[in-house]
Design a protein around this motif. Structure first.
Motif, mmCIF file in Angstrom:
data_model
loop_
_atom_site.group_PDB
_atom_site.id
_atom_site.type_symbol
_atom_site.label_atom_id
_atom_site.label_comp_id
_atom_site.label_asym_id
_atom_site.label_seq_id
_atom_site.Cartn_x
_atom_site.Cartn_y
_atom_site.Cartn_z
ATOM 1 N N ILE A 314 25.057 35.755 51.142
ATOM 2 C CA ILE A 314 26.124 36.251 52.026
ATOM 3 C C ILE A 314 27.483 35.708 51.591
ATOM 4 C CG2 ILE A 314 27.013 35.960 54.385
ATOM 5 C CD1 ILE A 314 24.083 36.433 55.313
ATOM 6 N N PHE A 315 27.516 34.461 51.115
ATOM 7 C CA PHE A 315 28.801 33.870 50.729
ATOM 8 C C PHE A 315 29.308 34.345 49.371
ATOM 9 C CE2 PHE A 315 27.897 30.958 54.155
ATOM 10 C CZ PHE A 315 29.152 30.736 54.678
ATOM 11 N N ILE A 316 28.395 34.882 48.561
ATOM 12 C CA ILE A 316 28.807 35.250 47.201
ATOM 13 C C ILE A 316 29.933 36.269 47.159
ATOM 14 C CG2 ILE A 316 27.958 36.529 45.186
ATOM 15 C CD1 ILE A 316 25.518 34.665 45.251
ATOM 16 N N PRO A 317 29.845 37.418 47.872
ATOM 17 C CA PRO A 317 30.985 38.361 47.808
ATOM 18 C C PRO A 317 32.238 37.809 48.486
ATOM 19 C CG PRO A 317 29.252 39.172 49.256
ATOM 20 C CD PRO A 317 28.726 37.948 48.613
ATOM 21 N N LEU A 318 32.033 36.952 49.502
ATOM 22 C CA LEU A 318 33.199 36.397 50.193
ATOM 23 C C LEU A 318 33.990 35.504 49.243
ATOM 24 C CD1 LEU A 318 31.565 35.446 53.624
ATOM 25 C CD2 LEU A 318 32.336 37.672 52.791
ATOM 26 N N THR A 319 33.274 34.651 48.550
ATOM 27 C CA THR A 319 33.913 33.755 47.601
ATOM 28 C C THR A 319 34.578 34.546 46.478
ATOM 29 O OG1 THR A 319 32.292 32.050 48.131
ATOM 30 C CG2 THR A 319 33.490 31.773 46.077
ATOM 31 N N PHE A 320 33.935 35.637 46.115
ATOM 32 C CA PHE A 320 34.535 36.509 45.096
ATOM 33 C C PHE A 320 35.883 37.070 45.561
ATOM 34 C CE2 PHE A 320 34.988 41.028 43.832
ATOM 35 C CZ PHE A 320 35.355 40.829 42.509
ATOM 36 N N ILE A 321 35.922 37.543 46.796
ATOM 37 C CA ILE A 321 37.176 38.105 47.338
ATOM 38 C C ILE A 321 38.278 37.049 47.328
ATOM 39 C CG2 ILE A 321 38.260 38.989 49.448
ATOM 40 C CD1 ILE A 321 35.516 40.322 50.076
ATOM 41 N N ALA A 322 37.919 35.831 47.804
ATOM 42 C CA ALA A 322 38.905 34.749 47.799
ATOM 43 C C ALA A 322 39.392 34.485 46.382
ATOM 44 C CB ALA A 322 38.296 33.488 48.403
ATOM 45 N N GLY A 323 38.437 34.550 45.419
ATOM 46 C CA GLY A 323 38.784 34.336 44.007
ATOM 47 C C GLY A 323 39.806 35.353 43.518
ATOM 48 N N ILE A 324 39.610 36.589 43.918
ATOM 49 C CA ILE A 324 40.521 37.674 43.519
ATOM 50 C C ILE A 324 41.956 37.347 43.915
ATOM 51 C CG2 ILE A 324 41.209 40.061 44.134
ATOM 52 C CD1 ILE A 324 38.914 40.061 42.209
ATOM 53 N N TYR A 325 42.122 36.888 45.153
ATOM 54 C CA TYR A 325 43.481 36.634 45.627
ATOM 55 C C TYR A 325 43.969 35.228 45.280
ATOM 56 C CZ TYR A 325 42.866 41.136 47.529
ATOM 57 O OH TYR A 325 42.615 42.459 47.615
ATOM 58 N N ILE B 316 28.497 36.918 39.423
ATOM 59 C CA ILE B 316 28.823 35.731 38.637
ATOM 60 C C ILE B 316 29.924 35.988 37.604
ATOM 61 C CG2 ILE B 316 27.832 34.241 36.836
ATOM 62 C CD1 ILE B 316 25.486 33.811 38.745
ATOM 63 N N PRO B 317 29.825 37.006 36.731
ATOM 64 C CA PRO B 317 30.915 37.201 35.758
ATOM 65 C C PRO B 317 32.223 37.650 36.427
ATOM 66 C CG PRO B 317 29.214 38.895 35.510
ATOM 67 C CD PRO B 317 28.709 37.931 36.509
ATOM 68 N N LEU B 318 32.111 38.367 37.560
ATOM 69 C CA LEU B 318 33.321 38.813 38.251
ATOM 70 C C LEU B 318 34.103 37.601 38.769
ATOM 71 C CD1 LEU B 318 31.876 41.829 40.287
ATOM 72 C CD2 LEU B 318 32.522 41.676 37.876
ATOM 73 N N THR B 319 33.377 36.704 39.406
ATOM 74 C CA THR B 319 34.011 35.499 39.932
ATOM 75 C C THR B 319 34.588 34.652 38.799
ATOM 76 O OG1 THR B 319 32.475 35.520 41.788
ATOM 77 C CG2 THR B 319 33.594 33.441 41.352
ATOM 78 N N PHE B 320 33.897 34.657 37.660
ATOM 79 C CA PHE B 320 34.398 33.929 36.496
ATOM 80 C C PHE B 320 35.752 34.508 36.030
ATOM 81 C CE2 PHE B 320 34.628 34.123 31.792
ATOM 82 C CZ PHE B 320 34.925 32.787 31.550
ATOM 83 N N ILE B 321 35.827 35.832 35.969
ATOM 84 C CA ILE B 321 37.088 36.480 35.536
ATOM 85 C C ILE B 321 38.228 36.118 36.482
ATOM 86 C CG2 ILE B 321 38.234 38.724 35.265
ATOM 87 C CD1 ILE B 321 35.462 39.808 34.352
ATOM 88 N N ALA B 322 37.930 36.215 37.780
ATOM 89 C CA ALA B 322 38.960 35.849 38.758
ATOM 90 C C ALA B 322 39.385 34.408 38.552
ATOM 91 C CB ALA B 322 38.428 36.062 40.177
ATOM 92 N N GLY B 323 38.394 33.540 38.256
ATOM 93 C CA GLY B 323 38.667 32.126 38.021
ATOM 94 C C GLY B 323 39.624 31.950 36.844
ATOM 95 N N ILE B 324 39.387 32.702 35.782
ATOM 96 C CA ILE B 324 40.246 32.626 34.583
ATOM 97 C C ILE B 324 41.711 32.850 34.944
ATOM 98 C CG2 ILE B 324 40.866 33.913 32.472
ATOM 99 C CD1 ILE B 324 38.519 32.139 32.016
ATOM 100 N N TYR B 325 41.966 33.862 35.767
ATOM 101 C CA TYR B 325 43.362 34.195 36.092
ATOM 102 C C TYR B 325 43.870 33.421 37.302
ATOM 103 C CZ TYR B 325 42.651 37.410 32.426
ATOM 104 O OH TYR B 325 42.357 37.907 31.194
ATOM 105 N N GLY B 326 43.030 32.515 37.779
ATOM 106 C CA GLY B 326 43.500 31.597 38.815
ATOM 107 C C GLY B 326 43.991 30.288 38.211
ATOM 108 N N THR B 327 43.849 30.138 36.899
ATOM 109 C CA THR B 327 44.307 28.904 36.258
ATOM 110 C C THR B 327 45.839 28.863 36.248
ATOM 111 O OG1 THR B 327 44.195 29.988 34.097
ATOM 112 C CG2 THR B 327 42.292 28.652 34.757
ATOM 113 N N PHE C 320 33.478 26.314 36.007
ATOM 114 C CA PHE C 320 33.940 24.966 36.312
ATOM 115 C C PHE C 320 35.243 24.658 35.561
ATOM 116 C CE2 PHE C 320 33.945 20.550 34.649
ATOM 117 C CZ PHE C 320 34.281 19.892 35.839
ATOM 118 N N ILE C 321 35.264 25.003 34.268
ATOM 119 C CA ILE C 321 36.466 24.761 33.466
ATOM 120 C C ILE C 321 37.673 25.505 34.051
ATOM 121 C CG2 ILE C 321 37.528 25.160 31.195
ATOM 122 C CD1 ILE C 321 34.686 24.718 30.011
ATOM 123 N N ALA C 322 37.447 26.792 34.369
ATOM 124 C CA ALA C 322 38.534 27.580 34.963
ATOM 125 C C ALA C 322 39.010 26.925 36.251
ATOM 126 C CB ALA C 322 38.053 29.009 35.227
#
Ligand SMILES: [Mg+2]
Ligand SMILES: [Mg+2]
Ligand SMILES: [Mg+2]
Ligand SMILES: [Mg+2]
Ligand SMILES: [Mg+2]
Ligand SMILES: [Mg+2]
Ligand SMILES: [Mg+2]
Ligand SMILES: [Mg+2]
Ligand SMILES: [Mg+2]
Ligand SMILES: [Mg+2]
Ligand SMILES: [Mg+2]
Ligand SMILES: [Mg+2]
Ligand SMILES: [Mg+2]
Ligand SMILES: [Mg+2]
Ligand SMILES: [Mg+2]
Ligand SMILES: [Mg+2]
Ligand SMILES: [Mg+2]
Ligand SMILES: [Mg+2]
Ligand SMILES: [Mg+2]
Ligand SMILES: [Mg+2]
Ligand SMILES: [Mg+2]
Ligand SMILES: [Mg+2]
Ligand SMILES: [Mg+2]
Ligand SMILES: [Mg+2]
Ligand SMILES: [Mg+2]
Ligand SMILES: [Mg+2]
Ligand SMILES: [Mg+2]
Ligand SMILES: [Mg+2]
Ligand SMILES: [Mg+2]
Ligand SMILES: [Mg+2]
Lengths: 365, 365, 365, 365, 365
Positions: A314-325, B316-327, C320-322
């Motif tokens: 359940i938290f996976i897409p939520l965390t993804f959305i936060a990551g996007i922004y 997982i890879p989507l969140t990774f991409i977002a992470g990259i551009y959150g640096t 983690f690195i990101a």
């Protein structure tokens, strides 16, 4: 917790003890093949017929000689088998082949009936509960049966035959009128009754386990099941060959056993069969309990894992959305709108609830 | 839900009850070895031949004496075994060895046939359905068969023999012309018919379970399977030794059983064999059901886990991409381009769809 | 898909149907204990010897009377067992004990052979394929064998005996010269041939399953295996007691069966043994298939889970690195260097490739 | 890789082939019930006694007639069973009941021994290795034994009996002085020797598998185990009923088998028992191998999963810490300190090392 | 670690060695079917009666001739079976059928007893411990028993019969007064004693394993269990057919075995039955150990996985919260509050503790 033990050796897996130097001995070699369990040899005599009763402890074998020519039933009980001289004297006194005594001294052998020219040898394992520890003790019993004398050999002091002695002393008609064959029955009957008694004690423990199994199946339960299985295997090791022995005894066509005792030997067969049935039954019950335990444990683990996985998912897409922004792009239109943050929360809550409903409908938790 | 119970003890695992003080008793000791299940002892007599019929309740054993010298068939039914005096009187009246009565009073023993000089003893476990609770009741039945008298001993009031009494009362030719051996058959036949009946009731429940198993395999199903297995083991405990007993009864070469009833004892053999077959069959079915249950449950869990894992893996890879551009690096070329954010979305969606296609092709969900 | 069914009841788990009111009936009570499967009772007669042949449908039992005094072989086939009057008339006509007819009317009993004073009763379950549905139908067959008459009782119209009738009509030497015992053999032979035929049909389906098992082990495979196991258990339920019956029939020492047919009854033994072997064989094959299915499924799941886990694990250090460079510390030296972002990418790719190599070397995917 | 096959049908699961039109045939109907495996029927004769030897191929059955009246042993070998005329002629020539020939033509039946008035029929399955493919071929062998003639029927050309022919040609004393019973033994002995040989070939493959199992347990191992299990079941299908047949042959009390050959038939019993033991032994070994394979695979998977999980879990708190300092709160005291970033790294490394030590101590990887 | 091995071949799976060229040999063909295990053939003679004793090594078979006409017991021991000439000479000297010698040379066959006109052949597998390696060696023993001569054939030098030779030399009454039948018993007794000894050595190892199993169930434990299972199967391969052989020997009705030795052969039966029981017992123990091992391992894995999953799950919502406040929205009210960061920490700690309590209550770790 009480355990089942051999009197001399607490390790249970050892189904056989064969020493290298015992290989190739002559069958009439008077060597004690077992574990010495008592220091001094004790000879006790009960001599009786319907009217008379003599009960005494004798010091030497020659004190027994007189009894063998009497018409009465003479029961000689000997505790301790390691004294080769005594064995030799007994053989000489009663004119037994020395092979008979050698068999008596071989306490590790299988329960068996052997007919000799002037006697029959019956051996069986005795099970009894030790008073203090509640441990089950195994002891080899050998009976030499002649027309007027019954000699019983035990490995150590203390036995389960007191009720028979009482019946003799109290002048119970049947035993005082019976011969050595009836006395043999009476002793074997007690041995088998003790099998049933020991099984019933194990049964009580298995029964208690059944309750724990459903209420609180912890790790002690599996250990108990395994321990009871081992105890049961230990008992079966005595019961199964004893059953064979009793059945071949009942079929034996010897003059030493009169027709009048046939009905009693039939009873022994019924009782040992019951012991065998019951031991089979408990084996099946323990095996079922093991299955139930595993099913319960694995079903519990599955529930936990399913819950945790659903929770994470359940938290996976939520965390993804936060990551996007959380990205640092210069042009992200949503970032500038005033209510974006709140809309994000609403979307997140909607996604979470949607997933919960989906999982609930699928009955995934 | 109805359960199988011993009348006095609801715990089922106890396959044997051996009390310490029962060990080493003389085989003719009149001691009741069982659980007292009725207060007063009831003696009922049916005395009949082709033409006459007497049916009465008697108060004392001496009221029976007269019947034993008549040529008619006398069926004496006794409910309650704990009264030692009555047992002793019966032994005296019919000149039975007191050992016979001792056997009758030992209700925990195995079903068996024993021939004595002037009678034969047959024991078997009776199963019946209790009216109110639907519980299955086990009761020990002992039959003493002589040439003109059949004595049946039951542990408590109420029995399953009413149809036989009706046949006697209605002057059914076969039973009114038969001897005590035919009457013995008639009683044992009802006992075995009840085995089949109780098995068929269990069968109905197993059948219903089969339907639930495929539609909705919840946790109650596994509990029911285990409970039915236990019930079945309970029944098998009575059926298996009863089969042995019936077969040895049919082979018995006694004058008490005439050749005319051979065909009936053959029927008993067929019926008890059927009971045994059926109990084996249900055991196999329950064992198969257990397997199907486990397969279904584990296959369902696998599906859930696969779905959830695939779902996680896509993010997982989507969140990774977002992470990259959150640096927060100062020089990240992509951050400044106007359409980067939208391109990121497009890439993410492409990656997600690509993975979905890959997993779908691999048939992973 | 065709299924195995009892003609009256599609539920398969019910191994026994014992109704409460059937308990305690007299063994000669003419009550139909089964399921009525045909409306009208049909009586057909074939009367023959080497030279003559009469074949007709009769309306009443009295039309049969004449045949029993002829030297010819008379085969009376009766479809439908529920008519008590007809049964009573048959008993009277042929002077059978009414117990014989009662046995015939008890269609739920076990296959068995019973010798009576003037006849022998043989019962067996017949299996046949229903034309339309391909379902397997079970029907109880009873044969009453006298010196010159064979009466066969079936539960419903239509049977598998047409080839025997054809052999009689075509004046095949062996059957026209044989007695009722040879005719009995011929009928039982067809019954057992049908066991083999039904088994071979099941075998074909099991064989097809074997192919699917390796190519595409979907959920239908497990359902089919379980369904075939159930079908097989259903067949075994008829075959196993039939084997016992055939063997005791061959051992039977009756004048009704001449020495000349011994070799034929030996053949029956061989065939039913083959049916039993084959049913054992398919049971083992199905059990192996179940194991292969589970192994395949679980191995496939393991591969998926390993792949997905390895996939996730590779992204974990990257994310983690990101994350590290997404922190908002004021003094993070790396953030200001011009090529940091690109170096981060290189490090990430290196880490990912390193892990892939590590996992590949370990053969983890 | 070589496979076990029926000569006509490569599918192995089919344990029985029963065709609908074969049901209900008369036992003396000369219809070939099997698969035609050769085109032309070949008749070969070896006629011998201690001094003379004739070996020839004959064209017609009538060429055989002369041999049956000679005192010599005549071995007629016939390849191909589909020619009904030849079978009929043989029956007429040797005065066999046509039932005997019908049995010979039924090649799908179970190995069996049948005594007729003037002959005995012995059937058994022959296993042999095909030269080219290494496949194992099954063929039905029927032997008709009379006092001076032995007729062997095979399904197709080429056989395993060449060593016997050589022994006859080389004038080996025992076979040239023996009767048809000794010749029967010699043929059956070769058949059973071939069982042992085929088993020993399978054994070699199983042995090789054992090595692979420990070194490199890939998916081919499980496929091989399953394939060998299937091969073994295929062999057992021939061995088990052959054992029954050989034992009933040895017990048979026929004049056709002289006492002098008793010791040889005893040898057959020993050999077929060995084949049966060995097949049981390999079944147990394969079953153990399957268990070892599953244990190895599952233990390997557990190790991987544990490693990956531990790896992931170590990064979880680290990523969390990075996330904390990626928040955009205005007042986060730590963000402004100069060494915060380095302290974060130190904390992270400490946490990672702490967890590694914890997991290592717990022996989790 | 000591292993069980065939003397010539260390691979254990091979249950049978059947070479192609051995198929179809005449039963009296003197061909050595085994593995040559000694170079030179050694002939040793012990000739004795109650008063005399000759012990010598002879070079040629003709040196033996004289002994066979003496009334004394002559024990000829021959090590090495590959010399066909010697075998032929023995046959000629003692007038044995050459078939007897052919049987002796077939060392791969099953233990068996065969009666011939003037002798009996007994074969059995001997197990013994090799001094250096501790390996268990299997060797085929053949005994030819005549009225005054016993010939024993062994595959290689060195044997387990020294105790018997000592008893003969020491003039032990029983063996010096006994015949060849008693000597046969004495040899077989040692063979079976060695079975028990080898089993007891395996038992010790199994016992040690039991302790490791509970303390430290590493991968070596599973390897040991599997290795002991293989050793045990290897022993069972000798014990089970030996039991059959001993029982048929005891039942054999030959003049070569006098009634006086019946009691000794009964002892052999008891001992081999014990060996068989014990081997069954250890099989069950090893099977239980395997189950305990798997349960322990899987329970340990479950605990680890549960711990790790719970650990991960606790961080999931925390990381999500951090993610929320890592977003770059312009209007996020919380970001500006002074204590937001600290409140976030408090919320996170509260969430973590709440989850811990929840999991603890649920007993999830
Ligand atoms: Mg059992
Ligand atoms: Mg059972
Ligand atoms: Mg067992
Ligand atoms: Mg068992
Ligand atoms: Mg059992
Ligand atoms: Mg059971
Ligand atoms: Mg069982
Ligand atoms: Mg069963
Ligand atoms: Mg069973
Ligand atoms: Mg069964
Ligand atoms: Mg079954
Ligand atoms: Mg079964
Ligand atoms: Mg079976
Ligand atoms: Mg089977
Ligand atoms: Mg099987
Ligand atoms: Mg089997
Ligand atoms: Mg079975
Ligand atoms: Mg099988
Ligand atoms: Mg099984
Ligand atoms: Mg087997
Ligand atoms: Mg088996
Ligand atoms: Mg086996
Ligand atoms: Mg085995
Ligand atoms: Mg086995
Ligand atoms: Mg099994
Ligand atoms: Mg066993
Ligand atoms: Mg076994
Ligand atoms: Mg066992
Ligand atoms: Mg077994
Ligand atoms: Mg066991």
């Amino acid at each position: 917790m009480n355990k089942f033990t051999d009197t001399s050796n607490r390790k249970m897996a050892k189904l056989i003890k064969k020493k290298k130097h015992e290989i190739g001995l002559s069958p009439d070699e008077l060597i004690f093949r077992g574990t010495k369990k008592t220091e001094k040899v004790l000879l006790r005599i009960i001599d009786f017929d319907a009217n008379s009763l003599i009960e005494e402890v004798v010091k030497k074998v020659k004190d027994i000689v007189e009894f063998q020519y009497k018409d009465t039933v003479t029961w000689i009980n000997i505790d301790g088998l390691h004294n080769t001289e005594i064995m030799q004297e007994l053989a000489t006194t009663f004119n037994f082949d020395s092979m008979v005594m050698a068999e008596v001294m071989n306490t590790d052998a299988r329960p068996r009936v052997i007919e000799y020219d002037n006697c029959a040898l019956i051996t069986i394992k005795m099970l009894s509960q030790e008073g203090n520890s509640g441990d089950t003790i195994v002891e080899n019993l050998s009976l030499i049966l002649t027309e007027s004398v019954l000699i019983s050999f035990q490995e150590r002091r203390g036995d389960i035959f007191e009720p028979v002695r009482e019946r003799i002393r109290k002048q119970k008609k049947r035993i005082r009128n019976g011969g050595t064959d009836y006395l043999t029955f009476a002793l074997l009957d007690i041995v088998i009754d003790n099998y049933l008694y020991v099984l019933s004690l194990l049964g009580e423990k298995v029964e208690k386990l059944e309750e724990n199994l459903l209420v609180n199946p912890g790790k002690d339960v599996i250990n108990q099941i395994n321990s009871y299985k081992r105890e049961l295997n230990f008992l079966r090791k005595s019961i199964k060959p004893a059953k064979e022995m009793i059945f071949s005894l009942a079929k034996m066509d010897s003059e030493l056993i009169t027709e009048a005792t046939d009905v009693h030997f039939k009873e022994l067969q019924d009782n040992i069969s019951q012991a065998s049935d019951v031991s089979d039954g408990y084996r099946d019950i323990l095996s079922d309990q093991l299955n139930i335990y595993h099913t319960t444990i694995s079903s519990k683990l599955n529930d936990i894992m399913k819950f945790l996985t659903v929770f994470s998912v359940i938290f996976i897409p939520l965390t993804f959305i936060a990551g996007i922004y959380g990205t640092n792009f210069e042009y992200v239109p949503e970032l500038g709108y005033k209510y974006s943050y709140f809309i994000m929360w609403i979307v997140m809550i909607a996604v979470a609830i949607g997933m919960l409903i989906f999982f609930k409908r699928k009955k995934w938790f």
